[in-house]
Design a protein around this motif. Structure first.
Motif, short mmCIF file in Angstrom:
data_model
loop_
_atom_site.label_atom_id
_atom_site.label_comp_id
_atom_site.label_asym_id
_atom_site.label_seq_id
_atom_site.Cartn_x
_atom_site.Cartn_y
_atom_site.Cartn_z
N ALA A 1 0.84 -1.19 0.00
CA ALA A 1 0.00 0.00 0.00
C ALA A 1 0.88 1.25 0.00
O ALA A 1 1.89 1.31 0.69
N GLY A 2 0.47 2.22 -0.82
CA GLY A 2 1.26 3.43 -0.98
C GLY A 2 2.24 3.38 -2.12
O GLY A 2 2.81 4.41 -2.51
N GLY A 3 2.44 2.20 -2.67
CA GLY A 3 3.38 2.02 -3.76
C GLY A 3 2.78 2.34 -5.12
O GLY A 3 1.64 2.80 -5.22
N SER A 4 3.58 2.08 -6.15
CA SER A 4 3.18 2.41 -7.52
C SER A 4 3.41 1.23 -8.46
O SER A 4 4.30 0.40 -8.23
N LEU A 5 2.61 1.19 -9.51
CA LEU A 5 2.78 0.25 -10.61
C LEU A 5 2.41 0.97 -11.89
O LEU A 5 1.58 1.89 -11.88
N ARG A 6 2.97 0.49 -12.99
CA ARG A 6 2.61 1.02 -14.30
C ARG A 6 2.19 -0.13 -15.18
O ARG A 6 2.97 -1.05 -15.44
N LEU A 7 0.95 -0.09 -15.63
CA LEU A 7 0.44 -1.09 -16.56
C LEU A 7 0.59 -0.58 -17.99
O LEU A 7 0.43 0.61 -18.25
N SER A 8 0.86 -1.51 -18.88
CA SER A 8 0.95 -1.18 -20.29
C SER A 8 0.14 -2.16 -21.12
O SER A 8 -0.04 -3.30 -20.72
N CYS A 9 -0.32 -1.69 -22.24
CA CYS A 9 -1.11 -2.53 -23.14
C CYS A 9 -0.72 -2.20 -24.58
O CYS A 9 -0.80 -1.04 -24.98
N VAL A 10 -0.32 -3.22 -25.30
CA VAL A 10 0.03 -3.06 -26.71
C VAL A 10 -1.10 -3.60 -27.57
O VAL A 10 -1.58 -4.71 -27.33
N ALA A 11 -1.49 -2.82 -28.55
CA ALA A 11 -2.62 -3.19 -29.41
C ALA A 11 -2.15 -3.51 -30.82
O ALA A 11 -1.16 -2.96 -31.31
N SER A 12 -2.87 -4.40 -31.46
CA SER A 12 -2.61 -4.71 -32.87
C SER A 12 -3.92 -5.11 -33.52
O SER A 12 -4.89 -5.45 -32.85
N GLY A 13 -3.96 -5.02 -34.84
CA GLY A 13 -5.11 -5.52 -35.56
C GLY A 13 -6.01 -4.47 -36.18
O GLY A 13 -6.87 -4.78 -36.98
N ARG A 14 -5.87 -3.19 -35.81
CA ARG A 14 -6.61 -2.14 -36.47
C ARG A 14 -5.87 -0.83 -36.24
O ARG A 14 -4.88 -0.79 -35.50
N THR A 15 -6.37 0.25 -36.84
CA THR A 15 -5.70 1.54 -36.72
C THR A 15 -5.87 2.07 -35.30
O THR A 15 -6.93 2.56 -34.92
N PHE A 16 -4.80 1.93 -34.52
CA PHE A 16 -4.86 2.24 -33.09
C PHE A 16 -5.31 3.65 -32.82
O PHE A 16 -6.14 3.89 -31.93
N ASN A 17 -4.76 4.60 -33.57
CA ASN A 17 -5.01 6.00 -33.21
C ASN A 17 -6.36 6.54 -33.67
O ASN A 17 -6.61 7.73 -33.56
N ASN A 18 -7.23 5.69 -34.16
CA ASN A 18 -8.59 6.10 -34.51
C ASN A 18 -9.60 5.85 -33.40
O ASN A 18 -10.77 6.22 -33.55
N ASN B 1 -0.44 5.31 -8.76
CA ASN B 1 0.31 5.75 -7.58
C ASN B 1 -0.56 5.67 -6.34
O ASN B 1 -1.79 5.57 -6.43
N SER B 2 0.08 5.72 -5.20
CA SER B 2 -0.64 5.69 -3.91
C SER B 2 -1.64 4.55 -3.88
O SER B 2 -2.81 4.73 -3.50
N LEU B 3 -1.20 3.39 -4.25
CA LEU B 3 -2.10 2.24 -4.34
C LEU B 3 -2.64 1.85 -2.97
O LEU B 3 -1.96 1.97 -1.94
#
Length: 120
Positions: free
Chosen positions: A13-30, A83-85
């Motif tokens: 508790a109080g710590g931090s994590l960073r989640l990431s997600c990579v996408a594929s299969g279509r135009t991501f920025n739409n 943050n501040s989990l």
């Protein structure tokens, strides 16, 4: 659309994590992207969403001021800095791909989930 989430783990508790997600299969920025979570015995809930350009973000009240969603359209990646989990943040976190350009347009595709455990 394929979504691959990573970054979960065990944190105090109080710590931090960073989640990431990579996408594929279509135009991501739409499309908008989002993060949801499901705690044991509870329904899946919306956590955070970001519009197609990154200019608009939404956070559920319980994470405001602690979690930040961002995206890198060149890398087709969306991230959630936590943050501040708190122990109540413990859940499986899912990356989701939006149906439209904004987070409130709904979500059509889901990743496999990554487990976040916050110990007290």
């Amino acid at each position: 659309v394929q979504l691959q989430a990573s970054g979960g783990g065990l944190v105090q508790a109080g710590g931090s994590l960073r989640l990431s997600c990579v996408a594929s299969g279509r135009t991501f920025n739409n499309y908008a992207m989002g993060w949801f979570r499901q705690a044991p015995g509870k329904d899946r809930e919306f956590v955070s969403g970001i519009s197609w350009t990154g200019g608009t973000t939404y956070n559920t009240d319980s994470v405001k001021g602690r979690f930040t969603i961002s995206r890198d359209n060149a890398k087709k990646t969306v991230s959630l800095q936590m943050n501040s989990l708190k122990p109540e943040d413990t859940a499986v976190y899912y990356c989701a791909a939006g149906r439209g350009k904004y987070p409130d347009n709904g979500y059509d595709f889901w990743g496999q989930g990554t487990l976040v455990t916050v110990s007290s």
